[in-house]
Design an enzyme around this catalytic site. Sequence first.
Site, PDB file in Angstrom:
ATOM      1  N   GLY A  38       0.798  -1.225   0.000  1.00  0.00           N
ATOM      2  CA  GLY A  38       0.000   0.000   0.000  1.00  0.00           C
ATOM      3  C   GLY A  38       0.829   1.273   0.000  1.00  0.00           C
ATOM      4  N   ARG A  70      -5.851  -1.448  -2.159  1.00  0.00           N
ATOM      5  CA  ARG A  70      -4.964  -0.322  -1.830  1.00  0.00           C
ATOM      6  C   ARG A  70      -3.612  -0.365  -2.534  1.00  0.00           C
ATOM      7  NH1 ARG A  70      -5.147  -4.320   1.309  1.00  0.00           N
ATOM      8  NH2 ARG A  70      -3.284  -5.266   2.189  1.00  0.00           N
ATOM      9  N   LEU A 107      15.705 -10.277   1.477  1.00  0.00           N
ATOM     10  CA  LEU A 107      17.131 -10.004   1.399  1.00  0.00           C
ATOM     11  C   LEU A 107      17.851 -10.425   2.673  1.00  0.00           C
ATOM     12  CD1 LEU A 107      17.119  -6.446  -0.246  1.00  0.00           C
ATOM     13  CD2 LEU A 107      17.426  -8.642  -1.360  1.00  0.00           C
ATOM     14  N   ALA A 130      10.334  -6.799  11.771  1.00  0.00           N
ATOM     15  CA  ALA A 130      11.616  -7.454  11.476  1.00  0.00           C
ATOM     16  C   ALA A 130      12.288  -6.776  10.285  1.00  0.00           C
ATOM     17  CB  ALA A 130      11.389  -8.939  11.196  1.00  0.00           C
ATOM     18  N   CYS A 185      -2.443  -4.964   8.750  1.00  0.00           N
ATOM     19  CA  CYS A 185      -3.747  -4.596   8.195  1.00  0.00           C
ATOM     20  C   CYS A 185      -4.604  -5.816   7.922  1.00  0.00           C
ATOM     21  CB  CYS A 185      -3.572  -3.737   6.950  1.00  0.00           C
ATOM     22  SG  CYS A 185      -2.600  -4.506   5.663  1.00  0.00           S
TER      23      CYS A 185
END
Length: 248
Positions: A38, A70, A107, A130, A185
Amino acid sequence: MNDEQLQRYSRQMLLAQVGPEGQQKLLDARVLIIGLGGLGSPLAMYLAAAGVGHLVIADYDQVDLSNLQRQIIHRTRDIGRNKTESARDTLQALNPEVKITALNKRLAEDELAHEVRQADVVADASDNFAARFALNAACVRAKKPLVSGAAIRMEGQVTVFDLRRAGSACYRCLYRDDPGAEEGCAALGVLAPVPGVIGAVQAVEVIKLLAGIGETLAGRLLLLDALSMEWRTVKLHKDPACPVCGTC
Ligand SMILES: [Zn+2]
């Protein structure tokens, strides 16, 4: 700049603060964007449209039907595709001259450090602590400006950690500990345009940092309550006892 570029970016170069010099800085810049949800959707789209020369976009997720409300960089036909691939298509359609590097993976620490070192500005559009903590630590180490945004329900927040400056606060000064059970969310919901507003503010701040213009949000946390449509500003200070950037 060629004729097409002069025309494409004309409305932006008309600004006294930007001009051809500022536009050239954008064209020469490399920005790392973590997250294509979003926040990352409008952020990446505005940076591509504005002519930021090289966008490195990272996400390890696939497009889901529930994202589309969104995450406006993705389309219904992209459901099931990697978000980086879907985003790349949208960005290249918007502005074919922008170079896009798509990193479709989570990554590792050394990979993140490598990407942060090569970026002029880093944007955090991720959705979990994190990822935010790891990105912040890499930016503190590399002394790179970090434009951080978050949105949930009908609330948002955005700031800049200008880690080139010695006295700058970092994300960990603000959020000391991982709150643990994280409620994103998926659990709490989010109103469609709220991350769009915050992501657009992030794009403004990235452009200002790249062009070296104006006053950024460094040292200020901007908080949005969309229900009452009120913005508040909270001053941010470096925490000397911060586990990442602290001195004690
Ligand atoms: Zn800190």
